[in-house]
Design an enzyme around this catalytic site. Structure first.
Site, PDB file in Angstrom:
ATOM      1  N   ARG A 104     -29.993  34.732  24.520  1.00 44.29           N
ATOM      2  CA  ARG A 104     -30.012  34.449  25.954  1.00 44.29           C
ATOM      3  C   ARG A 104     -30.969  35.389  26.646  1.00 44.29           C
ATOM      4  O   ARG A 104     -30.875  36.597  26.477  1.00 44.29           O
ATOM      5  CB  ARG A 104     -28.621  34.729  26.545  1.00 44.29           C
ATOM      6  CG  ARG A 104     -27.751  33.586  26.589  1.00 44.29           C
ATOM      7  CD  ARG A 104     -26.531  33.723  27.442  1.00 44.29           C
ATOM      8  NE  ARG A 104     -26.078  35.008  27.948  1.00 44.29           N
ATOM      9  CZ  ARG A 104     -25.136  35.122  28.861  1.00 44.29           C
ATOM     10  NH1 ARG A 104     -24.590  34.043  29.385  1.00 44.29           N
ATOM     11  NH2 ARG A 104     -24.721  36.284  29.279  1.00 44.29           N
ATOM     12  N   THR A 108     -32.825  35.104  33.041  1.00 41.97           N
ATOM     13  CA  THR A 108     -32.561  33.702  33.415  1.00 41.97           C
ATOM     14  C   THR A 108     -31.274  33.170  32.793  1.00 41.97           C
ATOM     15  O   THR A 108     -30.760  32.138  33.221  1.00 41.97           O
ATOM     16  CB  THR A 108     -33.701  32.791  32.928  1.00 41.97           C
ATOM     17  OG1 THR A 108     -33.701  32.800  31.481  1.00 41.97           O
ATOM     18  CG2 THR A 108     -35.064  33.273  33.418  1.00 41.97           C
ATOM     19  N   ASP A 200     -19.881  41.844  25.348  1.00 43.60           N
ATOM     20  CA  ASP A 200     -20.938  41.219  24.545  1.00 43.60           C
ATOM     21  C   ASP A 200     -20.470  41.104  23.092  1.00 43.60           C
ATOM     22  O   ASP A 200     -20.335  42.112  22.387  1.00 43.60           O
ATOM     23  CB  ASP A 200     -22.218  42.059  24.631  1.00 43.60           C
ATOM     24  CG  ASP A 200     -23.391  41.354  23.971  1.00 43.60           C
ATOM     25  OD1 ASP A 200     -23.282  40.985  22.783  1.00 43.60           O
ATOM     26  OD2 ASP A 200     -24.417  41.145  24.647  1.00 43.60           O
ATOM     27  N   ASP A 203     -22.860  42.494  20.248  1.00 41.49           N
ATOM     28  CA  ASP A 203     -22.887  43.961  20.213  1.00 41.49           C
ATOM     29  C   ASP A 203     -21.593  44.524  19.635  1.00 41.49           C
ATOM     30  O   ASP A 203     -21.611  45.505  18.895  1.00 41.49           O
ATOM     31  CB  ASP A 203     -23.111  44.524  21.618  1.00 41.49           C
ATOM     32  CG  ASP A 203     -24.572  44.405  22.049  1.00 41.49           C
ATOM     33  OD1 ASP A 203     -25.433  44.182  21.174  1.00 41.49           O
ATOM     34  OD2 ASP A 203     -24.838  44.526  23.256  1.00 41.49           O
TER      35      ASP A 203
END
Ligand code: PRP
Ligand code: URA
Length: 209
Positions: A104, A108, A200, A203
């Protein structure tokens, strides 16, 4: 929504709550992602077709059911989807594994493809696409686009946590797939992270950042 299945099993809910906890470290996080994928896979694969095959038991010959035809393709969306693969393979060890690389854009939030390799003949396989997080739905829509472009037809998409925005976008773009969700969360925040979510996923699985 038809074709959207939220799996409410207490074991899955319990494990997702531990995943969410920011104190849960990489090692435990990784194991939980795998365990949840296995528990979800058990539910998501309950419609795999069977055929009767001959087997000789110590007592007599019989016809007995086994999974029919070409087996499964598990297709993780890199990176975080990788964490779910072994959970599905524990159920179906003979499954083939494809990969779709997407990330991603941080500004944006739109997905960018960097890799796509799928097992053949993809059109004859039940495909289980995996990604722990369905946020805006951009990555999931792009991944299913790729799978269909390569000929994939029978697609199950498995995510551990979903935002309503992502569910709507994915099912609008691909109403023919089956979407399996571990928990439907409240909403996205201004950075397109799921709330309350788990942060995340990539991560936390790989110990990066
Ligand atoms: C995360 C996640 C999904 C995507 C979801 O991946 O694993 O692929 O974001 O967001 P979306 O629904 O808004 O598209 P990320 O892009 O962070 O890449 P990574 O797995 O390599 O960390
Ligand atoms: N990707 C993640 O890993 N987490 C989110 O909350 C949204 C996208």
């Amino acid at each position: 929504m038809e074709n959207v299945i939220i799996i409410k099993h207490p074991l899955i809910q319990h494990k997702i709550s531990i995943l969410r906890d920011q104190r849960t470290g990489t090692n435990e996080f990784r194991s939980l992602i795998e365990e949840i994928a296995m528990l979800m896979g058990y539910e998501a694969l309950r419609d795999l077709p069977l055929e009767d095959v001959p087997v000789e038991t110590p007592i007599e010959k019989c016809m007995t059911p086994m999974i029919a035809g070409k087996k499964l393709a598990v297709v993780p969306i890199l990176r975080a989807g990788l964490g779910m693969v072994n959970g599905i393979l524990a159920l179906v060890p003979s499954a083939k594994v494809g990969h779709i690389g997407l990330y991603r854009d941080e500004e944006t939030h739109e997905p960018h493809e960097y890799y796509c390799k799928l097992p053949t003949p993809i059109e004859l396989r039940t495909i289980v696409a995996t990604d722990p997080m369905l946020a805006t739905g951009g990555s999931a829509v792009a991944a299913v686009d790729f799978i269909k472009k390569h000929g994939g037809k029978n697609i199950k998409f498995m995510c551990i946590i979903a935002a309503p925005e992502g569910v709507e976008r994915l099912m609008k773009a691909h109403p023919d797939i089956q979407l399996y969700i571990g928990h439907l969360d409240r909403c996205l925040n201004e950075n397109a992270y799921i709330c309350p979510g788990l942060g995340d996923a990539g991560d936390r699985i790989f110990g990066t950042r």
